[in-house]
Design a protein around this motif. Structure first.
Motif: not given
Length: 289
Positions: A242-256
């Motif tokens: 998740m961390l690499i995805g957020v930093i590298w691929l700009a993935e986002t996650y909702t609270i849900i």
């Protein structure tokens, strides 16, 4: 030894997380082509190891080995397909509910008992999947289906590996899996083959390297550390991914979405703790008798 085992488990989780990220990065390639390169990369390590140690490549339990290889190929293909439709954190988390299906298969095929408290843990994990989809319209239904089906086949793989037991070397089991996956992946990829360009060759071939060392470090960690202390650390893979995805691929996650993933991991960790406690109680009774 515990500290070394923890470090090895973290390295394993990081290797698997990088594998997930690179697969996600390569989603413009046909999934069977990705499976082919993932398998070929690992064969560069498994085959020389078996030859150096003079271990028979054919193994002993040939039917079970072939079954493990084919079912493993299906499970891996479905997981890679899910990465095309879901965020990496969601795909990896859902894949990790495979112990639930392994318990069901063990109940049906091996007549093993499942404790009542384990069913409660399974319900928590599955509620996370339902929350992940049911309250999040942005989550792709196909991705959820592929990830769940991958978990089902992975659960069946666990049962087959248990049946193989110590009759074959672990690398023989992995080698069968990689050969079968490479054969099926290669043949099925022919009609939609896309020639890699430049750095894509490195990324594709690195899939097998990360997969092999992820498995190797995890095995070494279990060999030198206590399972009940080390096993929960495998879920760090989800966090790394998740961390690499957020930093590298700009993935986002909702609270849900984060709540769903947390419930999945929480239910699985609780299940492991219940099994550990049950095993401890059983061993204690055996020693007293």
């Amino acid at each position: 030894m515990f500290k070394k085992a923890v470090i090895l488990m973290i390295m394993s989780a990081l290797a698997f997380a990088l594998l997930n990220v690179f697969v996600k990065k390569l989603t413009h390639f046909n999934v069977y082509q990705i499976v082919f390169f993932r398998s070929i990369g690992s064969l560069f390590f498994t085959l020389p190891f078996l030859m150096h140690k003079k271990i028979s490549i054919l193994g002993n339990e040939k039917f079970l080995l072939l079954s493990r290889g084919f079912i493993g190929f299906v499970a891996m293909t479905l997981f890679f397909m899910s990465l095309k439709h879901l965020s990496m954190g969601a795909s990896v988390s859902i894949r990790y509910i495979s112990p639930i299906f392994a318990a069901l298969f063990a109940l049906i095929l091996l007549k093993e008992r499942v404790k009542h408290l384990q069913w409660f843990c399974f319900a928590i994990a599955l509620s996370g999947v339902f929350i992940l989809k049911g309250f999040n319209i942005e989550v792709n239904s196909y991705g959820i289906f592929y990830a769940l089906l991958s978990a089902v086949f992975t659960g069946l793989v666990f049962i087959i590996i248990r049946k193989i037991g110590n009759k074959d070397h672990p690398i023989v089991v992995v080698n069968y899996f990689m050969i079968i996956a490479a054969l099926f992946g290669g043949v099925l990829a022919i009609s939609n083959w896309q020639n890699p360009v430049g750095i894509e060759w490195v990324i594709l071939l690195s899939l097998g390297v990360f997969g092999y060392f992820g498995q190797y470090y995890m095995t070494k960690a279990f060999q030198i550390g206590e399972v009940n202390q080390i096993a929960p650390l495998k879920y760090i893979e989800v966090i790394f991914t998740m961390l690499i995805g957020v930093i590298w691929l700009a993935e986002t996650y909702t609270i849900i979405g984060l709540l769903g993933i947390s419930l999945i991991l929480g239910g699985l960790i609780l299940n492991f703790m219940v099994k550990r406690r049950s095993s401890f109680d059983k061993n204690s009774k055996t020693k007293m008798n």
